[in-house]
Design a protein around this motif. Sequence first.
Motif, PDB file in Angstrom:
ATOM      1  N   VAL A  47       0.836  -1.200   0.000  1.00 55.52           N
ATOM      2  CA  VAL A  47       0.000   0.000   0.000  1.00 55.52           C
ATOM      3  C   VAL A  47       0.869   1.247   0.000  1.00 55.52           C
ATOM      4  N   ALA A  48       0.259   2.355  -0.318  1.00 56.06           N
ATOM      5  CA  ALA A  48       0.958   3.629  -0.322  1.00 56.06           C
ATOM      6  C   ALA A  48       1.206   4.105   1.110  1.00 56.06           C
ATOM      7  N   ALA A  49       2.193   4.973   1.260  1.00 55.21           N
ATOM      8  CA  ALA A  49       2.540   5.499   2.584  1.00 55.21           C
ATOM      9  C   ALA A  49       1.423   6.348   3.173  1.00 55.21           C
ATOM     10  N   ASN A  50       0.533   6.853   2.328  1.00 55.46           N
ATOM     11  CA  ASN A  50      -0.555   7.702   2.831  1.00 55.46           C
ATOM     12  C   ASN A  50      -1.837   6.897   3.039  1.00 55.46           C
ATOM     13  N   THR A  51      -1.675   5.648   3.438  1.00 60.59           N
ATOM     14  CA  THR A  51      -2.790   4.727   3.663  1.00 60.59           C
ATOM     15  C   THR A  51      -2.713   4.164   5.080  1.00 60.59           C
ATOM     16  N   ALA A  52      -3.881   4.033   5.711  1.00 56.86           N
ATOM     17  CA  ALA A  52      -3.958   3.406   7.034  1.00 56.86           C
ATOM     18  C   ALA A  52      -4.797   2.140   6.918  1.00 56.86           C
ATOM     19  N   VAL A  53      -4.306   1.049   7.475  1.00 61.46           N
ATOM     20  CA  VAL A  53      -5.061  -0.201   7.546  1.00 61.46           C
ATOM     21  C   VAL A  53      -5.499  -0.369   8.996  1.00 61.46           C
ATOM     22  N   LEU A  54      -6.795  -0.316   9.227  1.00 66.28           N
ATOM     23  CA  LEU A  54      -7.348  -0.454  10.570  1.00 66.28           C
ATOM     24  C   LEU A  54      -7.899  -1.856  10.724  1.00 66.28           C
ATOM     25  N   SER A  55      -7.546  -2.534  11.796  1.00 66.93           N
ATOM     26  CA  SER A  55      -8.019  -3.893  12.064  1.00 66.93           C
ATOM     27  C   SER A  55      -8.581  -3.947  13.471  1.00 66.93           C
ATOM     28  N   TRP A  56      -9.636  -4.727  13.665  1.00 62.19           N
ATOM     29  CA  TRP A  56     -10.262  -4.801  14.975  1.00 62.19           C
ATOM     30  C   TRP A  56     -10.945  -6.138  15.182  1.00 62.19           C
ATOM     31  N   SER A  57     -11.241  -6.407  16.445  1.00 61.09           N
ATOM     32  CA  SER A  57     -11.946  -7.621  16.851  1.00 61.09           C
ATOM     33  C   SER A  57     -13.313  -7.248  17.389  1.00 61.09           C
ATOM     34  N   ALA A  58     -14.296  -8.054  17.077  1.00 64.07           N
ATOM     35  CA  ALA A  58     -15.647  -7.828  17.572  1.00 64.07           C
ATOM     36  C   ALA A  58     -15.684  -8.001  19.085  1.00 64.07           C
ATOM     37  N   PRO A  59     -16.569  -7.260  19.758  1.00 67.56           N
ATOM     38  CA  PRO A  59     -16.705  -7.441  21.208  1.00 67.56           C
ATOM     39  C   PRO A  59     -17.338  -8.803  21.499  1.00 67.56           C
ATOM     40  N   LEU A  60     -16.980  -9.372  22.631  1.00 67.74           N
ATOM     41  CA  LEU A  60     -17.532 -10.669  23.041  1.00 67.74           C
ATOM     42  C   LEU A  60     -18.607 -10.527  24.099  1.00 67.74           C
ATOM     43  N   THR A  61     -18.560  -9.418  24.849  1.00 62.01           N
ATOM     44  CA  THR A  61     -19.508  -9.217  25.941  1.00 62.01           C
ATOM     45  C   THR A  61     -19.990  -7.775  25.973  1.00 62.01           C
ATOM     46  N   ARG A  62     -21.101  -7.598  26.664  1.00 61.50           N
ATOM     47  CA  ARG A  62     -21.623  -6.262  26.933  1.00 61.50           C
ATOM     48  C   ARG A  62     -21.029  -5.780  28.253  1.00 61.50           C
ATOM     49  N   VAL A  63     -21.226  -4.516  28.579  1.00 63.22           N
ATOM     50  CA  VAL A  63     -20.685  -3.943  29.809  1.00 63.22           C
ATOM     51  C   VAL A  63     -21.160  -4.712  31.039  1.00 63.22           C
ATOM     52  N   ASN A  64     -22.414  -5.182  31.017  1.00 64.97           N
ATOM     53  CA  ASN A  64     -22.956  -5.898  32.173  1.00 64.97           C
ATOM     54  C   ASN A  64     -22.451  -7.331  32.284  1.00 64.97           C
ATOM     55  N   GLY A  65     -21.564  -7.753  31.388  1.00 63.51           N
ATOM     56  CA  GLY A  65     -20.968  -9.076  31.449  1.00 63.51           C
ATOM     57  C   GLY A  65     -21.681 -10.114  30.604  1.00 63.51           C
ATOM     58  N   GLU A  66     -22.867  -9.797  30.089  1.00 62.50           N
ATOM     59  CA  GLU A  66     -23.584 -10.750  29.238  1.00 62.50           C
ATOM     60  C   GLU A  66     -22.864 -10.877  27.902  1.00 62.50           C
ATOM     61  N   SER A  67     -22.867 -12.074  27.356  1.00 54.12           N
ATOM     62  CA  SER A  67     -22.229 -12.260  26.063  1.00 54.12           C
ATOM     63  C   SER A  67     -23.085 -11.627  24.969  1.00 54.12           C
ATOM     64  N   ILE A  68     -22.428 -11.268  23.886  1.00 54.47           N
ATOM     65  CA  ILE A  68     -23.139 -10.728  22.731  1.00 54.47           C
ATOM     66  C   ILE A  68     -22.808 -11.608  21.539  1.00 54.47           C
ATOM     67  N   ALA A  69     -23.850 -12.101  20.892  1.00 53.92           N
ATOM     68  CA  ALA A  69     -23.669 -12.971  19.731  1.00 53.92           C
ATOM     69  C   ALA A  69     -23.293 -12.135  18.511  1.00 53.92           C
ATOM     70  N   MET A  70     -22.542 -12.700  17.597  1.00 51.02           N
ATOM     71  CA  MET A  70     -22.160 -12.005  16.377  1.00 51.02           C
ATOM     72  C   MET A  70     -23.390 -11.503  15.630  1.00 51.02           C
ATOM     73  N   GLY A  71     -24.469 -12.265  15.656  1.00 50.82           N
ATOM     74  CA  GLY A  71     -25.692 -11.874  14.960  1.00 50.82           C
ATOM     75  C   GLY A  71     -26.358 -10.641  15.535  1.00 50.82           C
ATOM     76  N   GLU A  72     -25.942 -10.225  16.743  1.00 50.46           N
ATOM     77  CA  GLU A  72     -26.510  -9.026  17.363  1.00 50.46           C
ATOM     78  C   GLU A  72     -25.775  -7.758  16.947  1.00 50.46           C
ATOM     79  N   LEU A  73     -24.625  -7.907  16.298  1.00 51.06           N
ATOM     80  CA  LEU A  73     -23.848  -6.744  15.859  1.00 51.06           C
ATOM     81  C   LEU A  73     -24.393  -6.254  14.515  1.00 51.06           C
ATOM     82  N   ASN A  74     -24.446  -4.948  14.334  1.00 57.07           N
ATOM     83  CA  ASN A  74     -24.989  -4.383  13.099  1.00 57.07           C
ATOM     84  C   ASN A  74     -23.903  -3.778  12.223  1.00 57.07           C
ATOM     85  N   LYS A  75     -23.168  -2.794  12.762  1.00 56.62           N
ATOM     86  CA  LYS A  75     -22.168  -2.091  11.960  1.00 56.62           C
ATOM     87  C   LYS A  75     -21.102  -1.475  12.852  1.00 56.62           C
TER      88      LYS A  75
END
Length: 140
Positions: A47-75
Amino acid sequence: MMKRVKKMALVGFAAVTLGAGLAGCNGGTSGSASSGGSDGAYTGGPVAANTAVLSWSAPLTRVNGESIAMGELNKYVIRYGQDEDAMSQQVVVTGAQSEAEMSYVIENLDEGTWYFTIQVEDVNGLMSAPSDTVSKTVNS
């Protein structure tokens, strides 16, 4: 160079991990990383030097400790700009429920330091707090 960061979300999600692949600059020096497809998705290659590649992992839990399924994520919402306190540009990445590990390429960044955060929204419209900020410096 990738920097992994985590932050507790105040509304809905326990963590979103954002790593900024400092594509083509390795923290300010030249190098190589990955290129993006037409939709901004990470596809591999140099890639060009003026490009940023951002990578991330989906959250596994909500703040209250309950798990969050992948199907509950929107965008994901990526905010970025050259002022850390006023990131004026935004990209919405749909399909959050499809992949636990995602990435996005932002191209044509002007010279200077760029700052990035990411948030995740669930199917009910709950938005996480922004991740910790990561940065990339583009040299001329």
